[in-house]
Motif scaffolding. Structure first.
Motif, PDB file in Angstrom:
ATOM      1  N   UNK A  54      57.655  26.058  37.031  1.00  0.00           N
ATOM      2  CA  UNK A  54      58.416  27.187  36.500  1.00  0.00           C
ATOM      3  C   UNK A  54      57.687  28.483  36.835  1.00  0.00           C
ATOM      4  N   UNK A  55      58.415  29.597  36.743  1.00  0.00           N
ATOM      5  CA  UNK A  55      57.808  30.896  37.008  1.00  0.00           C
ATOM      6  C   UNK A  55      56.615  31.132  36.096  1.00  0.00           C
ATOM      7  N   UNK A  56      56.765  30.806  34.810  1.00  0.00           N
ATOM      8  CA  UNK A  56      55.708  31.088  33.850  1.00  0.00           C
ATOM      9  C   UNK A  56      54.463  30.242  34.113  1.00  0.00           C
ATOM     10  N   UNK A  57      54.633  29.058  34.689  1.00  0.00           N
ATOM     11  CA  UNK A  57      53.490  28.187  34.972  1.00  0.00           C
ATOM     12  C   UNK A  57      52.816  28.510  36.309  1.00  0.00           C
ATOM     13  N   UNK A  58      53.482  29.289  37.154  1.00  0.00           N
ATOM     14  CA  UNK A  58      52.965  29.493  38.504  1.00  0.00           C
ATOM     15  C   UNK A  58      51.572  30.128  38.535  1.00  0.00           C
ATOM     16  N   UNK A  70      38.312  37.446  48.799  1.00  0.00           N
ATOM     17  CA  UNK A  70      39.383  36.661  49.420  1.00  0.00           C
ATOM     18  C   UNK A  70      40.269  36.015  48.355  1.00  0.00           C
ATOM     19  N   UNK A  71      39.649  35.446  47.318  1.00  0.00           N
ATOM     20  CA  UNK A  71      40.415  34.842  46.230  1.00  0.00           C
ATOM     21  C   UNK A  71      41.284  35.892  45.543  1.00  0.00           C
ATOM     22  N   UNK A  72      40.690  37.074  45.319  1.00  0.00           N
ATOM     23  CA  UNK A  72      41.435  38.151  44.673  1.00  0.00           C
ATOM     24  C   UNK A  72      42.644  38.568  45.508  1.00  0.00           C
ATOM     25  N   UNK A  73      42.460  38.668  46.824  1.00  0.00           N
ATOM     26  CA  UNK A  73      43.566  39.053  47.703  1.00  0.00           C
ATOM     27  C   UNK A  73      44.685  38.015  47.691  1.00  0.00           C
ATOM     28  N   UNK A  74      44.319  36.737  47.667  1.00  0.00           N
ATOM     29  CA  UNK A  74      45.325  35.671  47.621  1.00  0.00           C
ATOM     30  C   UNK A  74      46.143  35.784  46.335  1.00  0.00           C
ATOM     31  N   UNK A  75      45.457  35.983  45.224  1.00  0.00           N
ATOM     32  CA  UNK A  75      46.159  36.096  43.942  1.00  0.00           C
ATOM     33  C   UNK A  75      47.099  37.300  43.933  1.00  0.00           C
ATOM     34  N   UNK A  76      46.590  38.446  44.399  1.00  0.00           N
ATOM     35  CA  UNK A  76      47.412  39.652  44.387  1.00  0.00           C
ATOM     36  C   UNK A  76      48.612  39.519  45.315  1.00  0.00           C
ATOM     37  N   UNK A  77      48.397  38.873  46.478  1.00  0.00           N
ATOM     38  CA  UNK A  77      49.472  38.732  47.456  1.00  0.00           C
ATOM     39  C   UNK A  77      50.610  37.877  46.899  1.00  0.00           C
ATOM     40  N   UNK A  78      50.276  36.856  46.128  1.00  0.00           N
ATOM     41  CA  UNK A  78      51.301  35.942  45.626  1.00  0.00           C
ATOM     42  C   UNK A  78      51.842  36.366  44.264  1.00  0.00           C
ATOM     43  N   UNK A  79      50.997  36.968  43.449  1.00  0.00           N
ATOM     44  CA  UNK A  79      51.424  37.288  42.093  1.00  0.00           C
ATOM     45  C   UNK A  79      52.366  38.482  42.039  1.00  0.00           C
ATOM     46  N   UNK A  80      52.098  39.497  42.855  1.00  0.00           N
ATOM     47  CA  UNK A  80      52.900  40.721  42.772  1.00  0.00           C
ATOM     48  C   UNK A  80      54.397  40.448  42.983  1.00  0.00           C
ATOM     49  N   UNK A  81      54.791  39.782  44.084  1.00  0.00           N
ATOM     50  CA  UNK A  81      56.234  39.494  44.228  1.00  0.00           C
ATOM     51  C   UNK A  81      56.761  38.545  43.164  1.00  0.00           C
ATOM     52  N   UNK A  82      55.898  37.630  42.676  1.00  0.00           N
ATOM     53  CA  UNK A  82      56.342  36.709  41.634  1.00  0.00           C
ATOM     54  C   UNK A  82      56.681  37.459  40.354  1.00  0.00           C
ATOM     55  N   UNK A  83      55.802  38.383  39.939  1.00  0.00           N
ATOM     56  CA  UNK A  83      56.062  39.128  38.707  1.00  0.00           C
ATOM     57  C   UNK A  83      57.287  40.024  38.867  1.00  0.00           C
ATOM     58  N   UNK A  84      57.481  40.563  40.070  1.00  0.00           N
ATOM     59  CA  UNK A  84      58.681  41.375  40.300  1.00  0.00           C
ATOM     60  C   UNK A  84      59.939  40.530  40.149  1.00  0.00           C
ATOM     61  N   UNK A  85      59.900  39.318  40.696  1.00  0.00           N
ATOM     62  CA  UNK A  85      61.055  38.433  40.599  1.00  0.00           C
ATOM     63  C   UNK A  85      61.316  38.029  39.153  1.00  0.00           C
ATOM     64  N   UNK A  86      60.251  37.739  38.406  1.00  0.00           N
ATOM     65  CA  UNK A  86      60.396  37.401  36.996  1.00  0.00           C
ATOM     66  C   UNK A  86      60.994  38.568  36.225  1.00  0.00           C
ATOM     67  N   UNK A  87      60.545  39.788  36.552  1.00  0.00           N
ATOM     68  CA  UNK A  87      61.098  40.976  35.895  1.00  0.00           C
ATOM     69  C   UNK A  87      62.589  41.112  36.197  1.00  0.00           C
ATOM     70  N   UNK A  88      62.961  40.836  37.443  1.00  0.00           N
ATOM     71  CA  UNK A  88      64.377  40.915  37.810  1.00  0.00           C
ATOM     72  C   UNK A  88      65.215  39.930  37.012  1.00  0.00           C
ATOM     73  N   UNK A  89      64.733  38.708  36.873  1.00  0.00           N
ATOM     74  CA  UNK A  89      65.491  37.709  36.131  1.00  0.00           C
ATOM     75  C   UNK A  89      65.578  38.057  34.651  1.00  0.00           C
ATOM     76  N   UNK A  90      64.486  38.599  34.103  1.00  0.00           N
ATOM     77  CA  UNK A  90      64.551  39.029  32.699  1.00  0.00           C
ATOM     78  C   UNK A  90      65.577  40.135  32.521  1.00  0.00           C
ATOM     79  N   UNK A  91      65.597  41.058  33.490  1.00  0.00           N
ATOM     80  CA  UNK A  91      66.572  42.146  33.409  1.00  0.00           C
ATOM     81  C   UNK A  91      67.992  41.620  33.483  1.00  0.00           C
TER      82      UNK A  91
END
Length: 315
Positions: free
Chosen positions: A26-30, A183-204
């Motif tokens: 799920x989005x929340x578990x990602x 490198x770990x930080x960049x991986x997290x930021x690269x994947x998390x940012x679009x994920x949180x945007x998508x979650x925000x869209x669905x909440x909206x």
């Protein structure tokens, strides 16, 4: 011509590929799953750093445990030589700052965590020492309590003396592993940012979805009453049509996201394999998006449009 060693490498790679599995989360578990995957990949490289962090955490927990015991002691007996109950705020301050330090540990350590954890530690250490010093001058009249109090203050003194060297070790290991942490930080930021945007869209869209459901129910009620007045019958088709429109909610959500994120890119995806939608189907899909996203969509018009479009069932 491939050498036997090359064939073995290819066979091993193919076996690994075949062993790969797909997991649905799920989005929340990602975020948690991402941290777990990164921890599996990088924790061996960060072994020294993890041990250094564990040492600091265990030391802070020792101080926390002793501070809690001191708080219990001073709360039990206010009748002491130096007024032990007046020391309760100092103990509470120590408990609060340590609890704050021990929160929000990721499964896989990264650069952002270390800066937020390591940089405040010197000021936290000074704060702990400043609040602990008044406690060392307290005396209990009860000998048993005095002995217990001395044991806890001794444990805190020992732990506080170990923290500076532990912080230095962590800083040393962290500087040597900074590229991996980044490198770990960049991986997290690269994947998390679009994920949180998508979650925000669905909440909206949840609020919009609720309004749409209410509109559909109202439309079904009005049409049913109108049909009943005209034909003196209780028709079934408005309810069926309403249920059909509600079944379109996932498509409505998808359409809204497609428009918000770029309809051109969405249409290119539809036209590409495996969908391979032809121009006619693409035009129908664009028209469907327009109809579903009207500011004041008339659901009867939508129903009529589905009835008149020859390829609506294929869509």
């Amino acid at each position: 011509k491939l050498e036997p060693s090359s064939l073995r490498v290819l066979a091993k790679a193919h076996a690994q590929y075949e062993a790969m599995t797909v997991q649905r989360v799920s989005f929340l578990d990602f975020p948690w799953v991402l941290d777990y995957i990164l921890a599996t990949r990088f924790n061996c490289s960060l072994k020294q750093i993890r041990h250094a962090v564990c040492s600091i955490v265990l030391t802070l927990r020792t101080i926390l445990s002793a501070a809690v015991e001191l708080g219990i002691l001073v709360s039990q007996d206010a009748d002491t030589i130096d007024g032990a109950i007046s020391a309760k705020p100092f103990i509470d301050n120590m408990i609060h700052v340590i609890t704050e330090c021990l929160q929000n540990f990721p499964l896989c350590l990264d650069s952002e965590f270390f800066h937020s954890f390591l940089e405040p530690l010197p000021s936290h250490l000074r704060f702990l020492c400043g609040n602990f010093h008044p406690l060392t001058h307290m005396k209990f009249e009860d000998s048993a309590k005095e002995k217990a109090f001395e044991a806890q203050t001794k444990a805190i003194t020992q732990a506080l003396s170990e923290l500076p060297s532990q912080c230095s070790n962590l800083e040393l290991y962290m500087s040597s592993q900074e590229p991996v942490l980044k490198q770990i930080q960049l991986i997290k930021e690269h994947l998390r940012a679009p994920l949180w945007m998508l979650m925000h869209d669905f909440r909206s869209l949840h609020g919009e979805e609720k309004m749409l459901v209410e509109d559909v129910r109202e439309a079904v009620r009005v049409v049913t009453e109108l049909q009943a007045r005209e034909t003196r019958e209780c028709p079934v088709w408005p309810q069926v049509m309403g249920e059909t429109l509600l079944l379109l909610l996932p498509l409505w959500k998808l359409s809204a996201l497609a428009v918000a994120k770029g309809q051109d890119a969405f249409m290119r995806m539809v036209a590409a394999p495996p969908l391979d939608a032809n121009l006619g189907a693409q035009r129908l899909l664009q028209r469907l998006i327009e109809v579903l996203l009207q500011d004041k969509a008339d659901f009867l018009d939508i129903a009529l449009w589905f009835a008149t479009e020859p390829s609506s069932a294929a869509l």
